[in-house]
Motif scaffolding. Structure first.
Motif, PDB file in Angstrom:
ATOM      1  N   ALA A 250      -2.175  13.531  13.105  1.00  9.34           N
ATOM      2  CA  ALA A 250      -1.908  14.011  11.754  1.00  9.34           C
ATOM      3  C   ALA A 250      -2.808  15.206  11.465  1.00  9.34           C
ATOM      4  CB  ALA A 250      -2.135  12.901  10.728  1.00  9.34           C
ATOM      5  N   PHE A 251      -2.423  15.972  10.428  1.00 11.74           N
ATOM      6  CA  PHE A 251      -3.148  17.193  10.077  1.00 11.74           C
ATOM      7  C   PHE A 251      -3.524  17.147   8.600  1.00 11.74           C
ATOM      8  CE2 PHE A 251      -0.220  18.187  13.545  1.00 11.74           C
ATOM      9  CZ  PHE A 251      -1.097  18.689  14.487  1.00 11.74           C
ATOM     10  N   PRO A 252      -4.638  16.520   8.255  1.00 11.06           N
ATOM     11  CA  PRO A 252      -5.072  16.510   6.857  1.00 11.06           C
ATOM     12  C   PRO A 252      -5.603  17.877   6.431  1.00 11.06           C
ATOM     13  CG  PRO A 252      -6.712  15.451   8.253  1.00 11.06           C
ATOM     14  CD  PRO A 252      -5.538  15.758   9.132  1.00 11.06           C
TER      15      PRO A 252
ATOM     16  N   SER B  79      -0.538  22.334   1.382  1.00 11.43           N
ATOM     17  CA  SER B  79      -1.651  21.827   2.169  1.00 11.43           C
ATOM     18  C   SER B  79      -1.259  21.773   3.647  1.00 11.43           C
ATOM     19  CB  SER B  79      -2.071  20.439   1.679  1.00 11.43           C
ATOM     20  OG  SER B  79      -1.005  19.522   1.821  1.00 11.43           O
ATOM     21  N   SER B  80      -2.229  21.415   4.472  1.00 12.57           N
ATOM     22  CA  SER B  80      -1.963  21.353   5.917  1.00 12.57           C
ATOM     23  C   SER B  80      -1.001  20.240   6.251  1.00 12.57           C
ATOM     24  CB  SER B  80      -3.279  21.165   6.676  1.00 12.57           C
ATOM     25  OG  SER B  80      -4.149  22.248   6.423  1.00 12.57           O
TER      26      SER B  80
ATOM     27  N   PRO C 149       3.856  18.905  10.109  1.00 13.52           N
ATOM     28  CA  PRO C 149       4.214  17.478  10.145  1.00 13.52           C
ATOM     29  C   PRO C 149       3.440  16.784  11.256  1.00 13.52           C
ATOM     30  CG  PRO C 149       5.958  18.790  11.104  1.00 13.52           C
ATOM     31  CD  PRO C 149       4.974  19.766  10.529  1.00 13.52           C
ATOM     32  N   PRO C 150       3.236  15.485  11.138  1.00 17.32           N
ATOM     33  CA  PRO C 150       2.514  14.752  12.190  1.00 17.32           C
ATOM     34  C   PRO C 150       3.262  14.791  13.526  1.00 17.32           C
ATOM     35  CG  PRO C 150       2.662  13.462  10.166  1.00 17.32           C
ATOM     36  CD  PRO C 150       3.588  14.624  10.001  1.00 17.32           C
TER      37      PRO C 150
ATOM     38  N   ASP D 113       5.861  21.825  21.125  1.00 18.74           N
ATOM     39  CA  ASP D 113       5.869  21.194  19.812  1.00 18.74           C
ATOM     40  C   ASP D 113       4.911  20.008  19.730  1.00 18.74           C
ATOM     41  OD1 ASP D 113       7.825  23.010  19.172  1.00 18.74           O
ATOM     42  OD2 ASP D 113       9.482  21.635  19.639  1.00 18.74           O
ATOM     43  N   ASP D 114       4.423  19.519  20.860  1.00 19.33           N
ATOM     44  CA  ASP D 114       3.538  18.362  20.857  1.00 19.33           C
ATOM     45  C   ASP D 114       2.082  18.748  21.106  1.00 19.33           C
ATOM     46  OD1 ASP D 114       3.957  19.220  23.426  1.00 19.33           O
ATOM     47  OD2 ASP D 114       3.966  17.205  24.311  1.00 19.33           O
TER      48      ASP D 114
END
Length: 827
Positions: free
Chosen positions: A316-318, A333-334, A339-340, A553-554
């Motif tokens: 995830a990208f907080p 926001s990030s 997206p995760p 993408d991963d």
């Protein structure tokens, strides 16, 4: 009218030789033939065309510009508003220094700077003046905490070495603990250092220049290129921040070739137990921080020192809480922008460590149950423990079990026979203990001389606190190493056993250098469980190149603030890890392909200067290889060229050898540090080096030398005795070549009598004081004794979370493998 006649040369016309110009056309001849024309192939062939002066100058300018652009890109990769902050370790080299005082000066140097304290060990600092972000890590120091400092230095970009001016007035600028940590850090690979001097204001102004000169001389012996900076005022702290943000950083390949993260926020979420679940309870470990190094894929494995290897569930990208400016209204926001990333089970790397050998690979029929039972009864091994005399049953319980060796393996430990007398079984009497504390001395009222009484008490106490068993074992090891150095590989031929049976696994070689040896001959069963590369160097270059250029993408790019979800972390393992005080220094490494698989590792080692006790082959060592730390029993061989390498029974001081052991694959370059457990529950570094390659085909040959002495000498022939004691052995070893210590070469002709005398022929007459030698060789393999250095649940037993074991590994770093060696052998 005269008639014109043409003169023709006669047969005796003189003909001069042509000029010998090297059988090639000269430049002038080529220019005359070409008449100004230039061949198109010659014109476009750049390497063969000589460049002009302007072209060489333009090429040099272009190379210089490219290097400058690479350096600028490397500097801009961290520290910016959209990249990861500068990660700096604050390391005091003296016990009189408090690193928090240095952090207080740094935090107050700029009134516009924003300071965020994540924990007592991790702090962030944003400086708008420089448009840069900084992160400071303060590792735990002290006795037994050297490994914590090494783990922190592995992921840091730079390190601040703190010194105090108060210690400059004495000779001990860097104390013993600081010198030990600094030596380990230099061997491992020290990040870009900065030496800062504090407490200069407390020194007399007349002595400050002399104190600073003394400290600079002491630092120059360890770091000759570093100049000592002063850190007492706010301007000094500002200059330090400016230097951190603009200096040229050292490239540590082991860190730059792999993705890594310093976990600043860690959360463990237990998984819901399933119905009928009989396995250990697991959970998900959420680690938040900045990804550094190279791109990280959600489908690759991660390694956490102290915990082991795991798979990722998602990433995830907080929102970055340490950004230079706050989010404006309407700005995404990030978490909304990115997206995760979810792991794909089909593309995820497997955790399988060993190869599954095919039992029917040799095309043999499966044995019956009666045959299996008979084989088990015949090859049943007795488990014994070898413990020092005087050790209690409780202390002996921490010593791992050792399998008793078979009779056909007794020749592997020819040098261990002397050590058997120093050990006894755990079932023997343990009432007499060595190393106990003294009681209080009773006062009987008698008058004694004060000096003599104090000397007697101190000597008594010293003898009581000394470990006599360790003294005896060390002395025996030193004596055995000295004998092996004086008489290398020489052993006595057994008189009560035929030599052809004792040395049935050995063979003679015509030449150690040129004689062939099949690398796939008589391999042990453990070699069926490992992996091997067809071309290790080619695979290493390809994998490192792909890691730098990873896209998709991963993939999580370096500098992103991410939260890694590590799945299937055992709950009891995590409880033990946090109880040992390791939760604040959690580090995550992204593993390259194949680095979870077992193979045979070959590392080049050299003894440290302060290590003087010989290390015997197959002795237990704690090895730190790159980002891993494990326990193995390596075998040593000479660091030479060729396809065969001589086995070394001892790793002596000053030697450089190659250690071979079973371990997970790791791609070089990777620094190697070897530690040995001390009796006082501490670790001492005994060797260091680098990783060579993962090559199971390295042939390590153990040599034994049988010696004989001349009995009768008759020109080139001589009668030799004491090498064998029966004529059958003489006939068995007749094809082997003989050598002498003075350089003679010969062979056995015939046996004389029935007591082992033999007639030998040499290339020259022997001297009466010469010694005849017979060299025999056999290939040796490392033992499968690999153990991961992971925290154990027993580390937190006892009061206050302190370990109650008498193991010599520090708390939080004790060796425990939940999938033990016995379980893996049964599988």
């Amino acid at each position: 009218m005269a008639i014109e006649t043409i003169h023709r040369p006669g047969a005796l016309k003189q003909t001069n030789k042509t000029h010998k110009h090297g059988k090639h056309a000269s430049k002038r001849e080529l220019e005359r033939v070409a008449k100004g024309k230039v061949n198109l192939k010659t014109l476009t062939r750049r390497p063969n065309r000589q460049q002009s002066r302007d072209e060489r100058r333009q090429q040099a300018n272009q190379l210089r510009k490219n290097k400058r652009q690479e350096a600028i890109a490397l500097k801009r990769a961290i520290g910016g508003a959209l990249t990861a902050p500068f990660l700096t370790c604050v390391l005091p080299l003296n016990d009189m220094i408090d690193p928090n005082s240095a952090m207080a000066i740094l935090e107050g140097c700029d009134p516009e700077a924003t300071v965020m304290k994540v924990s007592d060990r991790v702090r962030y600092m944003n400086v708008p003046r420089f448009r840069q972000r900084f992160s400071f890590v303060i590792p735990e120091t002290g006795h037994g905490r050297e490994l914590n400092v090494l783990d922190a230095l592995k992921v840091c970009d730079s390190v601040i070495l703190l010194l105090t001016a108060v210690a400059g007035e004495t000779d001990e600028v860097i104390d013993k603990a600081g010198a030990k940590v600094l030596n380990m850090a230099l061997t491992q690979g020290l990040p870009t250092p900065m030496v800062c001097l504090m407490d200069m204001e407390s020194i007399n102004p007349k002595k400050r220049s002399q104190v600073k000169t003394n400290i600079q001389k002491a630092v120059s012996t360890v770091l000759p290129d570093e100049k000592v900076m002063q850190l007492d005022k706010l301007t000094d702290a500002l200059n330090l921040l400016r230097r951190i943000g603009g200096q040229k950083r050292k490239v540590t390949h082991n860190r730059c070739n792999r993705p890594h993260m310093l976990g600043e926020r860690v959360e463990y979420v237990p998984s819901a137990p399933e119905l009928g679940q009989s396995e250990r309870p697991t959970g998900t470990l959420k680690v938040t921080g900045f990804v550094r190094g190279v791109p990280l894929s959600v489908n690759q494995l991660v390694h956490i020192p102290g915990l082991g290897e795991f798979q990722l569930e998602s990433v995830a990208f907080p929102t970055d809480p340490y950004r230079m400016r706050k989010l404006e209204d309407g700005e995404m926001s990030s978490e909304e922008q990115k997206p995760p990333l979810m792991a794909d089970p089909d593309q995820q790397t497997s955790l399988q460590r060993e190869n599954v050998p095919d039992a029917m690979d040799a095309e043999q029929t499966w044995p019956t149950e009666d045959e299996i039972a008979a084989s088990r009864a015949e090859n049943q091994k007795k488990l014994i423990k070898r413990v020092p005399k005087g050790m209690s049953d409780y202390q002996a319980s921490w010593i791992p079990d050792i399998e008793e060796q078979d009779e056909d393996e007794d020749d592997d430990d020819d040098d261990d026979d002397d050590d058997d007398e120093q050990y006894m079984s755990c079932e023997s009497d343990t009432e007499s203990k060595v190393g106990g504390k003294d009681g209080e001395t009773d006062d009987d009222g008698q008058q004694f001389d004060e000096i003599s009484v104090s000397e007697e008490i101190s000597a008594d106490r010293y003898d009581k606190e000394m470990d006599l068993e360790e003294e005896r074992s060390t002395l025996a090891k030193i004596q055995a190493a000295k004998v092996d150095e004086i008489f290398p590989d020489e052993i006595d031929t057994p008189a009560d056993r035929p030599a052809r049976e004792r040395f049935i696994k050995y063979r003679g070689l015509e030449s150690f250098r040129t004689s062939p040896w099949d690398v796939k001959e008589n391999l042990p069963f453990d070699y069926a469980r490992i992996y091997q590369f067809q071309n290790f160097d080619h695979t290493k270059r390809r994998i490192l190149r792909e890691a730098q250029q990873k896209e998709g993408d991963d993939v999580v790019m370096p500098g992103w603030y991410a939260r890694l979800h590590v799945k299937n972390v055992p709950q009891d393992l995590w409880t033990a890890f946090t109880s040992a005080g390791n939760g604040e220094r959690l580090i995550v490494y992204g593993m390259l392909p194949h680095e979870q698989q077992m193979s045979v590792m070959n590392v080049c080692l050299k003894r440290t200067q302060n290590s003087t006790i010989p290390i015997q082959s197959k002795e237990r060592l704690i090895v730190q290889c790159g980002y891993r730390r494990f326990i193995v029993n390596p075998i040593y061989s000479q660091h030479t060229n060729g396809d065969k390498h001589k086995y070394e029974r001892f790793f002596r001081p000053g030697m450089a050898v190659v250690a071979t052991f079973f371990a997970p694959i790791q791609f070089p370059p990777a620094p190697i540090l070897c530690f040995r457990e001390n009796p006082d529950t501490s670790l001492s570094m005994v060797a260091s080096g680098s990783l060579l390659a993962c090559n199971p085909d390295r042939v390590v040959l153990k040599r034994v030398v049988l010696s004989g002495h001349p009995y009768k000498i008759n020109r080139k022939s001589a009668t030799i005795r004491y090498m064998f004691f029966n004529p059958d052995d003489v006939a068995y070893f007749k094809p082997c070549k003989l050598r002498t210590k003075l350089g003679r070469v010969g062979h056995i002709r015939e046996s004389l009598g029935t007591h082992g005398h033999m007639k030998c022929v040499f290339d020259a007459q022997l001297k009466s004081h010469d010694t005849v030698l017979l060299y025999l060789y056999k290939r040796v393999f490392p033992k499968w004794t690999y153990e991961d250095c992971v925290v154990s649940c027993r580390d937190v037993e006892g009061e206050g979370g302190e370990s109650s074991s008498s193991s010599a590994v520090p708390k939080g770093e004790r060796s425990v493998t939940f999938n033990s060696k016995v379980e893996m052998m049964q599988e």
